[in-house]
Design an enzyme around this catalytic site. Structure first.
Site, short mmCIF file in Angstrom:
data_model
loop_
_atom_site.label_atom_id
_atom_site.label_comp_id
_atom_site.label_asym_id
_atom_site.label_seq_id
_atom_site.Cartn_x
_atom_site.Cartn_y
_atom_site.Cartn_z
N ASP A 73 0.87 -1.17 0.00
CA ASP A 73 0.00 0.00 0.00
C ASP A 73 0.91 1.22 0.00
O ASP A 73 1.50 1.56 1.02
CB ASP A 73 -0.90 -0.04 1.25
N LYS A 86 2.97 11.32 -3.25
CA LYS A 86 1.94 10.70 -4.08
C LYS A 86 1.06 11.74 -4.78
O LYS A 86 0.54 11.49 -5.87
CB LYS A 86 1.07 9.80 -3.19
N GLU A 90 -7.18 0.56 -4.59
CA GLU A 90 -7.20 0.48 -3.12
C GLU A 90 -8.55 0.00 -2.55
O GLU A 90 -8.57 -0.91 -1.73
CB GLU A 90 -6.77 1.82 -2.52
N ASP A 111 -13.17 5.18 0.92
CA ASP A 111 -11.73 5.17 1.22
C ASP A 111 -11.20 6.59 1.18
O ASP A 111 -10.98 7.16 0.11
CB ASP A 111 -11.03 4.28 0.17
#
Lengths: 180, 624
Positions: B25, B87, B188, B210
């Protein structure tokens, strides 16, 4: 596509799933068959194998996805059946549409635009139900026409349904915007 | 007679070895690596027993690269060289990035993707992410005891479902830089659904909400008899917990009446803002104190009502994509059986409350929101590495989040593959020329839902050249899009009447080019050339061994699909490869693998066909 089995490529989508070539369809059965085939061919099942196997799996899974999407949707399925029968739906020529139908569509579209402009959710809701009902009725006529081999009639219904589905979508979008 | 022995495949093959594979992850704030051990998915801790690796990289003046907690400790002292939340920059240009004015970095606008100037030179977000992934790979190899005998086969790396092609490609490039073999890029929320669904034997339609550090995803899935089918997905790839921190940060600046702050002080206040937000999860008010380098002293208290007020619009911003995803799936909130909460930011009571209210049910919080994605990814990695037996596995059917299209006349977009199409997917569309004698055609590939090219993301531009001159409208140019199981696009254009062709992997405008990657890899290996050579050879040997095993087991199962001649040919390819396996000629191994792959292509096609026929036949029998 050298690795992709030619016979399968040339097979029509109905034969791929072993289903009869007709508009009437057991949707649950299609979904089960789709899942069973994907369970065999999906790239995830071949991820640990050689590149050529992975490529083959991707081609298969892509093909099965397209077949499933085409058969699942009644309008796509009908167009596909007409295509298989070599019947030109004549989508490019609006002249194939009846004047009365086009007039009605224009009126409906105006009503939607007005309701949207003033934020009349109730009116949009009513239209949504009305158009939804018409669509359902026409799909059942379409099935009769296709499975009874009245291809010209089916072609007309397909053209009309494309208009109506678009309108239905517009009402849906308008409602969505008003809700937020 | 080696040939004869080999024609009884399976005998010589070693007992099936457990292949080492991990799920990663790669988060905005924290990253994790997990694996399946004795049938259980577990997160791999560092040597101090800590499961998380803060997604922070520090480039030191001495040439050191620190990651995780070591880098974390320096973030306010050396903010320019300590990269956090990288990210958010993946596959993004300068103008795509929010709050850039309050970031301490020295940004450089580069074609497609922004870069950062550090004391160790210019770094692309791909390299920074690569350094995080390398730290995780090393942790995994140490903790699993991976070595020459049983190396790490590969990794499943998770990406936000709403990541576009450029962001996905950048992630895959980062993994390559880190020396990881990417088994799959996995969305994800889908990874979370696997972990949740397998744990709870869930059946029905579920939503996965999420909210991570920098990204928001909502996915609607149908879970049924071992199939995880994503019906729709939506989100915002620039919305996450960081934005809540930023609201608190702005509130602090305003309340303390601070003048524009230095990068060091800015980073310090951002850390305090985050701590305050986290403290508010369980408390009604949180102190915020900091002594700045200007000798100004910040001493504030933020209460839950204030926090709720200043972040209300962010919470609301997640509900728009949620509604859209439900509508795309043709569902209403009452159709949803459960809402699985993922990502650290879902700990905020404000989020819990808003989600509970929208869906009319208590959200499901029985999995650790920080770990669930990595655990799901590890489970999928285990499956993809081939560690599970048939029947003891599941199928994942995922979708692309954004429509893919091509620019047509007048700056309009013609959608070729619609959003929420199940992948892998392909679609072709015919275009024509608009000028007499036109011999070239520019193609512009876009991603997004809007009708105007200028409102969509540009993925790639390429040209089909050297077409024979024809009348306007006479050429038939078929543009084919293929999206693979990682959600990555490749495009081919072909003039139908002459067969003229052009092809792109969609990456040059946003990802790194292959040359750039090669150069970076070479830089990395210059330090240890022998090591690189040994590693490459070892990888080739392992891959070749896998291929040998795969072919042997295929022969064992379905040798009857081959003629004697075909069988003999495959066996001779097999024997050649096996003989080379023990040597150290990597090129020869590669060549023999190529020959074996080619020699078995037709066999593979027949086997695939047979397995489909069996699946259909099974269905027919079951119905009787």
């Amino acid at each position: 596509m050298t690795n992709f089995d030619l016979e399968t490529l040339q097979q029509d989508f109905f034969s791929l799933f072993g289903l009869p070539r007709q508009q009437a369809l057991d949707a649950d059965k299609l979904e089960l068959l789709y899942r069973d085939i994907q369970a065999q061919v999906h790239p995830d099942k071949h991820a640990h194998l050689a590149d050529s196997d992975k490529r083959l799996a991707m081609q298969w899974a892509t093909h099965v996805n397209e077949a499933y999407q085409t058969l699942k949707d009644p309008l796509k399925r009908a167009r596909y059946l007409l295509h298989l029968a070599g019947h030109d739906v004549g989508l490019e020529s609006n002249t194939a549409m009846s004047g009365a139908f086009l007039m009605e569509q224009m009126n409906l579209r105006e009503t939607v635009a007005e309701a949207k402009a003033v934020g009349d959710v109730a009116a949009l809701d009513a239209l949504h139900r009305r158009v939804g009902k018409e669509i359902v009725a026409e799909y059942s006529q379409l099935q009769q026409a296709l499975d009874g081999q009245s291809l010209n009639r089916a072609g007309t219904l397909v053209r009309q349904l494309m208009f109506q589905e678009k309108l239905f979508q517009e009402i849906d979008d308008a409602l969505a915007i008003l809700e937020t | 007679m080696a040939l004869l022995q080999l024609s009884e495949p399976g005998e010589s093959a070693a007992p099936h070895q457990h292949r080492l594979a991990v799920g990663i992850d790669l988060g905005t704030t924290n990253s994790l690596v997990a694996t399946v051990r004795s049938g259980m998915a577990v997160v791999l801790n560092d040597e101090l027993g800590r499961p998380l690796l803060p997604s922070i990289v520090r480039y030191g003046a001495d040439g050191m690269v620190e990651t995780g907690y070591d880098a974390f400790a320096h973030q306010s002292a050396d903010p320019k060289n300590t990269i956090v939340s990288v990210k958010r920059f993946m596959g993004r240009g300068l103008r795509d990035i929010a709050h850039i004015e309050s970031m301490p970095y020295d940004f450089i606008e580069a074609e497609g993707m922004v870069k950062l100037r550090t004391v160790q030179g210019v770094k692309s977000p791909v390299e920074v992410s690569g350094d995080i992934l390398r730290a995780l790979r090393e942790r995994a190899e140490a903790s699993l005891g991976a070595g020459d005998g049983n190396p790490l086969t590969g990794a499943v790396i998770t990406v936000p479902a709403y990541f576009d092609d450029a962001q996905r490609q950048a992630t895959k490039d980062a993994a390559r830089l880190a020396g990881l073999n990417v088994l799959r890029l996995l969305n994800e929320p889908t990874a979370a659904a696997i972990a949740y669904g397998l744990d709870n034997a869930a059946e029905g339609i579920y939503a996965v909400y999420d909210l991570g550090g920098g990204t928001f995803d909502i996915s609607i899935l149908k879970l049924s008899k071992g199939v995880f089918q994503v019906l729709s997905t939506g989100g915002d790839s620039a919305l996450g917990g960081d934005d809540f921190d930023h609201r608190v940060f702005c509130w602090v600046i305003e309340q303390a009446k601070l003048k524009p702050v230095s990068p060091q002080n800015g980073r310090l206040l951002q850390m305090r803002a985050r701590e305050a937000k986290e403290y508010l999860t369980l408390n009604g008010e949180a102190p915020i104190t900091a002594r700045l380098s200007t000798d100004e002293f910040v001493d504030l208290k933020i209460t839950t009502p204030i926090f709720s007020e200043i972040t209300r619009t962010l919470v609301q911003k997640t509900l728009g994509p949620t509604r859209k995803a439900l509508r795309d799936a043709g569902l209403t909130p009452s159709d949803i059986k459960g809402v699985v909460m993922v990502g650290g930011a879902t700990r905020m009571p404000q989020i819990q409350h808003a989600v509970g209210e929208y869906f009319g049910q208590e959200p499901l919080n029985n999995l650790d929101p920080d770990k669930v994605v990595a655990l799901g990814a590890a489970t999928q990695a285990n499956l993809l590495a081939g560690n599970r037996a048939t029947g003891d596995d599941w199928l994942l059917l995922d979708v692309i989040p954004l429509s893919l299209g091509i620019e047509t006349m007048g700056g309009l977009v013609e959608k070729i593959i619609p959003r929420n199409a199940t992948i892998p997917a392909a679609r072709a569309q015919d275009f024509t020329t608009f000028k007499d004698g036109q011999t070239a055609m520019a193609l512009h590939v876009t991603q997004g839902e809007r009708e105007l090219v200028s409102d969509c993301r540009s993925l790639a531009r390429f040209e089909l050249r050297g077409m024979p001159p024809m009348m306007a409208g006479a050429a038939r140019i078929r543009v084919s899009f293929q999206v693979d199981a990682d959600g990555l696009l490749s495009v081919t254009a072909r003039e139908q009447t002459t067969g003229h062709e052009a092809h792109v992997e969609v990456k040059p405008s946003y990802g790194l080019s292959d040359d750039e990657i090669a150069a970076m890899l070479k830089d990395g290996y210059n330090h240890a050339p022998d090591d690189a050579f040994r590693r490459a050879l070892r990888e080739a040997q392992v891959e070749a061994q896998r291929l040998v095993e795969a072919v042997q087991s295929a022969l064992k199962a379905d040798a009857d699909l081959l003629s004697r001649l075909e069988r003999a040919h495959i066996n001779s390819c097999l024997a050649k490869l096996q003989a080379l396996l023990i040597g150290d000629d990597r090129r020869a191994i590669d060549a023999a693998m190529g020959a074996l792959s080619q020699g078995t292509a037709e066999f593979a096609a027949r086997r695939m066909n047979q397995s489909v026929q069996r699946a259909l036949a099974g269905k027919k029998v079951a119905e009787l």
